[in-house]
Design a protein around this motif. Structure first.
Motif, mmCIF file in Angstrom:
data_model
loop_
_atom_site.group_PDB
_atom_site.id
_atom_site.type_symbol
_atom_site.label_atom_id
_atom_site.label_comp_id
_atom_site.label_asym_id
_atom_site.label_seq_id
_atom_site.Cartn_x
_atom_site.Cartn_y
_atom_site.Cartn_z
ATOM 1 N N GLN A 211 0.838 -1.189 0.000
ATOM 2 C CA GLN A 211 0.000 0.000 0.000
ATOM 3 C C GLN A 211 0.883 1.254 0.000
ATOM 4 O OE1 GLN A 211 -3.330 -0.182 -0.324
ATOM 5 N NE2 GLN A 211 -3.003 -2.404 -0.444
ATOM 6 N N PRO A 212 0.450 2.347 -0.649
ATOM 7 C CA PRO A 212 1.302 3.550 -0.757
ATOM 8 C C PRO A 212 1.813 4.070 0.588
ATOM 9 C CG PRO A 212 -0.573 3.722 -2.230
ATOM 10 C CD PRO A 212 -0.801 2.493 -1.423
ATOM 11 N N GLU A 240 1.998 12.720 5.630
ATOM 12 C CA GLU A 240 0.768 13.485 5.445
ATOM 13 C C GLU A 240 -0.172 12.807 4.454
ATOM 14 O OE1 GLU A 240 -0.078 16.666 6.904
ATOM 15 O OE2 GLU A 240 1.476 15.950 8.268
ATOM 16 N N TYR A 241 0.358 12.311 3.369
ATOM 17 C CA TYR A 241 -0.446 11.595 2.380
ATOM 18 C C TYR A 241 0.482 10.717 1.558
ATOM 19 C CZ TYR A 241 1.172 14.180 -1.721
ATOM 20 O OH TYR A 241 1.951 14.687 -2.729
ATOM 21 N N ALA A 242 -0.104 9.752 0.854
ATOM 22 C CA ALA A 242 0.665 8.872 -0.030
ATOM 23 C C ALA A 242 -0.250 8.386 -1.140
ATOM 24 C CB ALA A 242 1.248 7.690 0.740
ATOM 25 N N ARG A 243 0.263 8.313 -2.335
ATOM 26 C CA ARG A 243 -0.488 7.808 -3.492
ATOM 27 C C ARG A 243 0.481 7.094 -4.416
ATOM 28 N NH1 ARG A 243 0.350 10.784 -8.138
ATOM 29 N NH2 ARG A 243 1.471 12.759 -7.833
ATOM 30 N N GLU A 244 -0.049 6.304 -5.331
ATOM 31 C CA GLU A 244 0.804 5.601 -6.277
ATOM 32 C C GLU A 244 0.304 5.827 -7.700
ATOM 33 O OE1 GLU A 244 -1.210 1.138 -6.388
ATOM 34 O OE2 GLU A 244 0.645 1.468 -5.254
ATOM 35 N N GLU A 245 1.223 5.702 -8.642
ATOM 36 C CA GLU A 245 0.909 5.882 -10.066
ATOM 37 C C GLU A 245 1.828 4.977 -10.876
ATOM 38 O OE1 GLU A 245 0.769 9.463 -13.439
ATOM 39 O OE2 GLU A 245 1.100 9.921 -11.308
ATOM 40 N N VAL A 246 1.242 4.292 -11.846
ATOM 41 C CA VAL A 246 2.009 3.399 -12.706
ATOM 42 C C VAL A 246 2.372 4.147 -13.985
ATOM 43 C CG1 VAL A 246 2.025 1.214 -13.959
ATOM 44 C CG2 VAL A 246 0.860 1.379 -11.750
ATOM 45 N N ILE A 247 3.681 4.273 -14.262
ATOM 46 C CA ILE A 247 4.174 4.976 -15.448
ATOM 47 C C ILE A 247 5.117 4.043 -16.191
ATOM 48 C CG2 ILE A 247 5.428 7.001 -16.292
ATOM 49 C CD1 ILE A 247 4.661 8.429 -13.713
ATOM 50 N N ASP A 248 4.771 3.731 -17.436
ATOM 51 C CA ASP A 248 5.590 2.842 -18.272
ATOM 52 C C ASP A 248 5.880 1.512 -17.576
ATOM 53 O OD1 ASP A 248 5.682 4.801 -20.239
ATOM 54 O OD2 ASP A 248 7.528 5.680 -19.462
ATOM 55 N N GLY A 249 4.891 0.986 -16.887
ATOM 56 C CA GLY A 249 5.027 -0.310 -16.237
ATOM 57 C C GLY A 249 5.692 -0.293 -14.879
ATOM 58 N N THR A 250 6.151 0.853 -14.415
ATOM 59 C CA THR A 250 6.805 0.969 -13.109
ATOM 60 C C THR A 250 5.879 1.705 -12.146
ATOM 61 O OG1 THR A 250 9.010 1.013 -14.106
ATOM 62 C CG2 THR A 250 8.817 1.834 -11.859
ATOM 63 N N THR A 251 5.740 1.182 -10.936
ATOM 64 C CA THR A 251 4.889 1.810 -9.922
ATOM 65 C C THR A 251 5.702 2.822 -9.115
ATOM 66 O OG1 THR A 251 3.514 -0.175 -9.737
ATOM 67 C CG2 THR A 251 3.398 1.418 -7.935
ATOM 68 N N TYR A 252 5.228 4.065 -9.100
ATOM 69 C CA TYR A 252 5.860 5.138 -8.338
ATOM 70 C C TYR A 252 4.940 5.510 -7.174
ATOM 71 C CZ TYR A 252 9.002 5.727 -12.335
ATOM 72 O OH TYR A 252 9.930 5.523 -13.340
ATOM 73 N N VAL A 253 5.492 5.546 -5.977
ATOM 74 C CA VAL A 253 4.739 5.930 -4.782
ATOM 75 C C VAL A 253 5.169 7.339 -4.385
ATOM 76 C CG1 VAL A 253 4.244 5.402 -2.372
ATOM 77 C CG2 VAL A 253 4.556 3.542 -4.012
#
Length: 337
Positions: A211-212, A240-253
């Motif tokens: 989880q992020p 404070e907060y955390a989110r994730e995003e998948v860019i070009d197959g890689t998950t960035y938190v």
């Protein structure tokens, strides 16, 4: 009369009924007579003006063919129907036929409120960035060169290590290591890239289940130097907060956190705080983390540029001739072919 549409007939009937029911008004002389008032008017002047505003007189006198054409226009048909309803109400209830009441009713029928204006989106001020590419470990990051007001930020390289094995550790267990770092002495502010294996809190879990916020807290705890009596590491940072995003197959938190800082020239109080942004991405068994940090007093003027820099962080495609995987670097330098 024949040839008139049903709506026009209703309007004519209402006018004739009003002429028979409405009491005659006394003769008006003087200035009022010069304005056009006469004895025997079948309706008040403002009532007639209001009726004309909803249904013009030339529409009532159209020929049968013209009325048939107008009947196909839905908006005109609705307007005439509303006018007839107003007239019938005025004849049935003469006490309610006061000219101001009729005008108010007609205005309520004829006036359509304008739609509210669309909300305007906040436009962020972009600041110039400088990008650093590191092919040996296959990543790139960017950092802002000015504040949002245009004041230049004077960065200086503090650590530059091309391999994980040569980088300085952040804690006694030497797990997370600093491979690249810039420092601005005003503040101070820092831009840091660290690399390390997955923290113990994540190592035994499937990466797809991370989880992020769990990733952010595990990374911050793994680099912390504080420990409790049992020897377990303790992070003094609050996410404070955390989110994730998948860019070009890689998950960035992506995450934001606040930590306790040390007194400095700008903040001489015993308790100070630092505001930071971070992003973590996984390649194999190692996590790459880029963080930017500033004292709370300098956060507002630098937040926008920090956000741009964090969003620009990427793990790049490894070059077979130059790439050295952390923890598996080999004994010899890469071959030139």
């Amino acid at each position: 009369p024949p040839g008139l549409s049903q709506t026009a007939a209703m309007t004519t009937m209402a006018l004739s009924m009003h002429a028979r029911v409405a009491p005659a008004r006394p003769t008006i002389t003087g200035a009022a007579a010069r304005k056009g008032s006469t004895v025997g008017n079948t309706a008040p002047a403002r009532l007639r003006a209001a009726i004309r505003a909803v249904a013009p007189a030339d529409d009532l006198g159209n020929s049968a063919s013209q009325l048939a054409t107008d009947a196909r226009v839905s908006t005109r048909r609705v307007a005439l129907t509303n006018a007839a309803a107003v007239l019938v109400a005025a004849v049935t209830l003469p006490a309610c036929a006061d000219e101001e009441v009729v005008v108010a009713v007609v205005e309520a029928v004829a006036t359509t409120p304008a739609p509210p204006p669309a909300p305007q989106r906040e436009v962020k001020t972009l600041v110039p960035l400088t990008t650093v590419q590191q092919p040996t470990m296959a990543y790139e990051f960017s950092y802002p060169t000015t504040t949002k007001t245009g004041e230049p930020i004077r960065w200086a390289p503090s650590r530059v290590r091309e391999r994980y094995s040569k980088a300085e550790p952040m804690s006694p267990d030497a797990r997370q290591r600093i491979v690249y770092e810039f420092i601005a002495f005003k503040g101070p502010m820092t831009c840091t890239v660290t690399v390390g294996p997955a923290p113990p809190k994540l190592a035994n879990k499937d990466p797809t289940q991370w989880q992020p916020k769990q990733v952010a807290e595990a990374v911050l705890t793994d680099r912390a130097t504080g420990r409790i009596a049992t020897g377990q590491k303790v992070s003094l940072a609050e996410v404070e907060y955390a989110r994730e995003e998948v860019i070009d197959g890689t998950t960035y938190v992506y995450y934001e956190y606040i930590s306790q800082g040390s007194p400095n020239l700008a903040e001489r109080e015993s308790t100070t705080f630092r505001h930071s942004l971070g992003v973590t991405a996984r390649r194999g068994n190692f996590l790459y983390t880029y963080t930017v940090s500033a004292p709370e007093t300098l956060w507002d003027s630098n937040q926008g540029g920090f956000e741009q820099g964090i969003d620009a962080f990427r793990l790049t495609e490894p070059n077979k001739k130059k790439f050295r995987e952390p923890g598996n670097e080999g004994l010899f330098p890469p071959l030139p072919f």
